[in-house]
Design a protein around this motif. Structure first.
Motif, short mmCIF file in Angstrom:
data_model
loop_
_atom_site.label_atom_id
_atom_site.label_comp_id
_atom_site.label_asym_id
_atom_site.label_seq_id
_atom_site.Cartn_x
_atom_site.Cartn_y
_atom_site.Cartn_z
N ALA A 371 3.10 17.92 -10.93
CA ALA A 371 1.81 17.80 -11.58
C ALA A 371 1.07 19.12 -11.47
O ALA A 371 1.43 19.98 -10.65
CB ALA A 371 0.99 16.68 -10.94
N LEU A 372 0.07 19.31 -12.30
CA LEU A 372 -0.79 20.48 -12.18
C LEU A 372 -1.71 20.27 -10.99
O LEU A 372 -2.51 19.33 -10.99
CB LEU A 372 -1.60 20.70 -13.46
CG LEU A 372 -2.62 21.86 -13.41
CD1 LEU A 372 -1.89 23.20 -13.28
CD2 LEU A 372 -3.53 21.84 -14.62
N LEU A 373 -1.57 21.10 -9.96
CA LEU A 373 -2.35 20.97 -8.72
C LEU A 373 -2.15 19.60 -8.07
O LEU A 373 -2.98 19.15 -7.29
CB LEU A 373 -3.84 21.20 -9.00
CG LEU A 373 -4.22 22.60 -9.46
CD1 LEU A 373 -5.64 22.63 -9.99
CD2 LEU A 373 -4.05 23.60 -8.32
N GLY A 374 -1.05 18.93 -8.42
CA GLY A 374 -0.79 17.59 -7.92
C GLY A 374 -1.64 16.54 -8.58
O GLY A 374 -1.54 15.35 -8.27
N THR A 391 0.91 18.84 -2.80
CA THR A 391 -0.43 19.08 -2.24
C THR A 391 -0.50 18.72 -0.76
O THR A 391 -1.59 18.61 -0.21
CB THR A 391 -1.51 18.28 -3.00
OG1 THR A 391 -1.26 16.88 -2.87
CG2 THR A 391 -1.53 18.65 -4.47
N ASN A 392 0.64 18.53 -0.12
CA ASN A 392 0.63 18.19 1.30
C ASN A 392 0.43 19.46 2.13
O ASN A 392 1.30 20.33 2.18
CB ASN A 392 1.94 17.51 1.71
CG ASN A 392 1.89 17.00 3.14
OD1 ASN A 392 0.86 16.54 3.60
ND2 ASN A 392 3.01 17.10 3.84
N TYR A 400 -8.59 16.63 -0.29
CA TYR A 400 -9.11 15.43 -0.97
C TYR A 400 -10.43 15.73 -1.67
O TYR A 400 -10.65 15.31 -2.81
CB TYR A 400 -9.34 14.29 0.03
CG TYR A 400 -8.14 13.82 0.80
CD1 TYR A 400 -6.84 13.99 0.31
CD2 TYR A 400 -8.29 13.22 2.05
CE1 TYR A 400 -5.75 13.56 1.03
CE2 TYR A 400 -7.20 12.78 2.77
CZ TYR A 400 -5.93 12.95 2.27
OH TYR A 400 -4.84 12.51 2.98
N GLN A 401 -11.31 16.43 -0.99
CA GLN A 401 -12.62 16.71 -1.57
C GLN A 401 -12.49 17.60 -2.81
O GLN A 401 -13.18 17.39 -3.81
CB GLN A 401 -13.53 17.35 -0.53
CG GLN A 401 -13.99 16.39 0.55
CD GLN A 401 -15.03 17.00 1.48
OE1 GLN A 401 -15.09 16.66 2.64
NE2 GLN A 401 -15.87 17.89 0.97
N TRP A 465 2.51 22.02 -0.32
CA TRP A 465 1.73 23.13 -0.89
C TRP A 465 2.01 24.35 -0.02
O TRP A 465 1.92 24.28 1.22
CB TRP A 465 0.25 22.78 -0.90
CG TRP A 465 -0.69 23.92 -1.17
CD1 TRP A 465 -1.53 24.51 -0.27
CD2 TRP A 465 -0.92 24.59 -2.41
NE1 TRP A 465 -2.26 25.51 -0.87
CE2 TRP A 465 -1.91 25.58 -2.20
CE3 TRP A 465 -0.38 24.44 -3.70
CZ2 TRP A 465 -2.36 26.42 -3.21
CZ3 TRP A 465 -0.85 25.28 -4.71
CH2 TRP A 465 -1.82 26.25 -4.46
N PRO A 466 2.36 25.49 -0.59
CA PRO A 466 2.83 26.62 0.22
C PRO A 466 1.75 27.39 0.95
O PRO A 466 2.07 28.14 1.88
CB PRO A 466 3.54 27.51 -0.81
CG PRO A 466 2.86 27.19 -2.10
CD PRO A 466 2.51 25.74 -2.04
#
Length: 487
Positions: A371-374, A391-392, A400-401, A465-466
């Motif tokens: 996904a784009l940016l998850g 995004t982990n 989340y925010q 997420w790197p």
């Protein structure tokens, strides 16, 4: 005159509550929060096993806009659940929540440009302008083959995320399957009260000290002073950001990776140096950070207890009175705890999502979620995924925010006269995911078997997420403008 919008939020944990608050900040009050559990909390509603607590410090594992009188450096599940209830009550979210309501299907209409949500109750929920999935990716318990369906084991058996209410380990012979984060927490608690503890280990994990403790009365008084609270939070935030600068934590040549690897080795030698047989069994063969690094102050110490046994084999079957390990040895047990993690790569695996022209999200992903940016996927307008693919990272709540602000801002724009659907630009989507995979290919995750990878296809890394939080937050601001379009 603004066009009214109505939003469905799936999940009431940290990310779902974050999404609801940001919608309110955009003046959007017409939203419904669906929750399959009988109460809010998500992960922290389900994970109630002995010793369950967060791996991150309480001050940074909380919303930037909501302080709390934390009792510990790392909150346990009860305190986290109390915090989430506090935030939900303060922001008036409880009246938006539908509990015991499992979402089964989300379908887009090309004609009306709205979504319908089908749930377990069969109730007609009306239509929604947009949908925000806030179910995360660690929500489908991974149950090993020997424990599926009916078994002949006559004792108590459960997954850590589905703890049997009232189950006591006191005086019991306890078997713990796994050596990950939940396993080390429950082993520590079981060692205190059980008559015997056996840990069934396929492979050991790298482990760092957690430095977890209660706050003193003086510290708690200071933490109630806003500048002190925010200072503690910001210091933790930037410390994590620094560790992840240019993937320093996840590259074998990275300064953070090398420093933390040395720290983990020293901690292991210090705790197990007098037990060479345990030291050998507890030493991983894969690169440091290749899998999720475990944090615990007490696990190694628990291993040295005379009534704790580290079995260097997995479980292959059950008997009426216990388990049979892969070596064929039988173990007499009263309780079996499955600390076997989750089907992490199966994003949104609990429900179906149908987008434009009836496209099925899972079929489009074909086992390799992206996904784009998850957050957004082509063919699925007005649909946002919190804690989605790649995004982990930490600190989680900051992610989340940022995701909630991204979704709320775009949904807010649908109230204007410019259009009724927001879509991701395909060229940006492709370029972004190519960049993410190129970055991930340089990390130790790429050379290790782990739950970060997809089950099928190339086995690409779909969860991580790197970099750190700050680059991600900036990216959500940039791609909200150049990566989407409204028509």
């Amino acid at each position: 005159m603004a066009t009214p919008v109505r939003v469905a939020i799936i999940g009431t944990g940290f990310s779902g509550i974050s999404a609801a608050v940001e919608l309110q900040r955009k003046g959007i009050e017409d939203f419904v929060m669906f929750e399959q559990a009988p109460g809010l909390g998500g992960t922290w509603f389900y994970n109630r096993y002995p010793g369950a607590e967060v791996d991150l410090e309480s001050h940074v594992y909380s919303f930037s806009y909501e302080r709390y009188d934390w009792t510990r450096t790392h909150a346990d599940w009860r305190e986290l659940l109390g915090y989430l209830n506090h935030v939900a009550a303060k922001h008036g979210l409880l009246e938006h929540m539908k509990f015991n309501e499992t979402v089964e299907d989300i379908t887009w209409s090309d004609e009306t440009r709205q979504y319908t949500v089908t749930s377990s109750s069969g109730e007609d929920h009306g239509v929604f302008t947009a949908v925000i999935s806030a179910v995360g990716f660690l929500n489908i318990p991974l149950v090993p083959p020997f424990a599926r369906g009916e078994t002949e084991f006559e004792g108590a058996m459960c997954h850590t995320s589905r703890w049997i209410e009232g189950l006591s380990l006191e005086g019991k012979k306890v078997g713990v399957v796994g050596t990950g984060s939940s396993a080390v927490q429950i082993v520590t608690e079981a060692e205190k009260v059980a008559s015997e503890v056996k840990i069934f280990q396929l492979e050991p994990n790298w482990l760092l000290p957690k430095n977890s403790r209660d706050f003193s009365d003086v510290e708690r008084r200071l933490n109630r002073f806003a500048p002190v609270y925010w200072y503690r939070r910001l210091r933790l935030y930037f410390d994590y950001d620094k560790r992840q600068y240019f993937s320093s934590h996840a590259r074998s040549t990275g300064r953070t990776n090398r420093r933390k690897h040395a720290e983990a080795q020293e901690f292991m030698r210090r705790e197990l140096g007098d037990h060479p047989e345990l030291l050998k069994l507890a030493t991983p063969t894969f690169p440091f950070e290749g899998r999720r690094t475990v944090v615990s102050d007490t696990y190694y110490r628990a291993l040295t207890s005379p009534h704790v046994t580290l079995v260097p084999h997995g479980v292959k079957g059950l008997t009426k009175s216990g388990a049979i390990d892969a070596n064929g040895d039988e173990h007499d047990l009263d309780v079996i705890v499955l600390a076997t993690g989750f089907d992490a790569a199966n994003y949104l695996g609990n429900f179906r999502v149908h987008g434009e022209h009836g496209v099925d999200l899972h079929e489009q992903w074909a086992g390799e979620p992206e996904a784009l940016l998850g957050l957004m996927v082509p063919n699925f307008p007005n649909f946002f995924i919190m804690y989605g693919p790649n995004t982990n990272s930490i600190p989680l709540v900051s992610f989340y925010q940022a995701q909630a602000k991204f979704a709320a801002a775009l949904i807010g724009r649908l109230r204007g006269k410019t259009g009724s659907r927001v879509r991701v630009r395909n060229s940006v989507f492709v370029a972004y995911n190519d960049w993410v995979q190129d970055q991930l290919a340089k990390t130790v995750w790429a050379g290790t078997t782990n739950y970060f990878r997809a089950h099928s296809g190339r086995g690409k890394i779909v969860s991580q997420w790197p970099l750190g939080a700050t680059p991600y937050i900036l990216a959500t601001k940039l791609f909200r403008r150049i990566g989407t379009r409204i028509d």
